[in-house]
Design an enzyme around this catalytic site. Structure first.
Site, mmCIF file in Angstrom:
data_model
loop_
_atom_site.group_PDB
_atom_site.id
_atom_site.type_symbol
_atom_site.label_atom_id
_atom_site.label_comp_id
_atom_site.label_asym_id
_atom_site.label_seq_id
_atom_site.Cartn_x
_atom_site.Cartn_y
_atom_site.Cartn_z
ATOM 1 N N GLY A 174 0.813 -1.204 0.000
ATOM 2 C CA GLY A 174 0.000 0.000 0.000
ATOM 3 C C GLY A 174 0.848 1.256 0.000
ATOM 4 N N ASN B 177 3.944 1.542 -0.864
ATOM 5 C CA ASN B 177 4.682 1.619 -2.124
ATOM 6 C C ASN B 177 3.832 2.255 -3.220
ATOM 7 O OD1 ASN B 177 6.855 0.332 -0.952
ATOM 8 N ND2 ASN B 177 6.527 -1.623 -1.985
ATOM 9 N N ASN C 92 -0.133 -11.123 -11.433
ATOM 10 C CA ASN C 92 0.995 -11.704 -12.149
ATOM 11 C C ASN C 92 0.709 -13.193 -12.376
ATOM 12 O OD1 ASN C 92 1.556 -13.020 -9.703
ATOM 13 N ND2 ASN C 92 3.231 -11.628 -9.157
ATOM 14 N N LEU D 252 3.447 -9.428 -16.987
ATOM 15 C CA LEU D 252 4.287 -10.495 -17.519
ATOM 16 C C LEU D 252 5.774 -10.164 -17.406
ATOM 17 C CD1 LEU D 252 2.157 -11.145 -20.734
ATOM 18 C CD2 LEU D 252 2.154 -12.516 -18.633
ATOM 19 N N GLY E 201 6.092 -7.392 -20.566
ATOM 20 C CA GLY E 201 5.037 -6.388 -20.575
ATOM 21 C C GLY E 201 3.810 -6.835 -19.821
ATOM 22 N N ASP F 71 4.130 -2.915 -7.607
ATOM 23 C CA ASP F 71 3.371 -1.847 -6.948
ATOM 24 C C ASP F 71 3.444 -0.561 -7.769
ATOM 25 O OD1 ASP F 71 2.884 -3.626 -4.834
ATOM 26 O OD2 ASP F 71 4.722 -3.033 -3.823
ATOM 27 N N ALA G 51 11.512 1.366 -12.541
ATOM 28 C CA ALA G 51 11.697 1.032 -11.127
ATOM 29 C C ALA G 51 12.711 -0.084 -10.912
ATOM 30 C CB ALA G 51 10.358 0.650 -10.502
#
Length: 300
Positions: A43, A45, A184, A220, A224, A251, A281
């Protein structure tokens, strides 16, 4: 007029991170790097990631009255997140124990602490925050009954985004509110159970859509993402980068996607932007420390 582009309802943890040459097997001990302590939690993050991109962001969470809690609150405020909804006390701040290998892959064990004390009553008491928010995002590092209360308190016109992590079976009421449900591969397989035996992400998305969400996004990694709704499915490519640390990248993706959806972007366009945010990131160590500004994403 909404006061916030995004309200994140979720966890806030102190991330205790150790670098390892390889993760240990059962009964094995390996030596690691010096311990590093970072602000984290799915959260917290998401809130920092959205705020750093320029979204007007608020966080509804619970931390302990301790040093880790103060670290988390300071990090939120430094990023520009409104912390009026962050409750203090009830239990020690949650902690995540994280090992990161040289490829950037990580393993995480979470001790929920105060996150487990974020209750349905806390959600009802914060109804004003939900009504002031264009999009509400949640995860499952807080009690499922609390997420269900978020769905029940959600005002008309406010979009709900859920990343079911760590994954568990979801009530139909929660699934029906998701727009989108973001998973994911691991999360998709857990939610689908034996129905998810296929290795084709399009099959996972199709089966998940049949369970009630208004839209589904399957992340993925370096490949992507896949977006799916009643209008159809589309693959969204990522940007090729050299991964340093994948901690918190999902996140960042979720936060960016939720913000762009709230600004009116189509799902595929929002996911394409979010994939660039996630790629940026992973090029830096840590979770919140790695999150890019909008200018850094544009330059990627």
């Amino acid at each position: 007029m909404y006061d916030y582009d995004l309200l994140v309802v979720g966890s806030a943890n102190a991330d205790l991170v150790i670098g390892v040459e390889r993760r240990p097997g059962p009964g094995e001990t390996v030596l690691g790097s010096d311990l590093a302590v970072h602000p984290g939690g799915k959260g917290a993050n998401q809130a920092v990631a959205a705020a750093r991109l320029g979204a007007r962001t608020a966080l509804l969470a619970r931390v302990g009255d301790d040093a880790h809690g103060r670290l988390l609150l300071d990090a939120q405020r430094a990023a520009g997140v409104d912390t009026a909804g962050v409750l203090v006390g009830g239990a020690p701040t949650g902690v995540a124990l994280i090992t990161v290998d040289p490829s950037g892959d990580n393993s995480i064990v979470v001790s929920p602490g105060a996150n487990g004390k974020l209750s349905p009553a806390d959600i009802r008491a914060a109804g004003g925050l939900l009504h002031a928010s264009r999009v509400v995002s949640a995860q499952l590092e807080i009690p499922l009954e609390t997420v269900l209360e978020v769905v029940r308190t959600l005002p008309p016109g406010t979009r709900f985004v859920l990343n079911p992590s760590p994954p568990r079976p979801l009530p139909q009421e929660v699934l029906a509110a998701c727009d989108p449900l973001i998973v994911n591969e691991h999360e998709a397989r857990v939610l689908l159970g034996e129905a998810g035996v296929s290795d084709v992400p399009e099959d996972w998305a199709r089966l998940l859509l049949a369970r009630g969400p208004r839209s589904v996004v399957v992340t993925l990694g370096a490949r992507g993402a896949l977006v799916a709704s009643a209008e159809g499915m589309a693959r969204v490519p990522s940007v090729k980068v050299e991964a340093v640390d994948t901690t918190g990248a999902g996140d960042a993706f979720t936060a960016a996607l939720a913000w762009r959806l709230g600004s009116g972007e189509p799902l595929a366009d929002a996911a394409a932007y979010a994939a660039r945010v996630g790629a940026a990131a992973v090029t830096r160590a840590g979770a919140q420390e790695s999150y890019p500004t909008a200018a850094e994403v544009a330059a990627l």
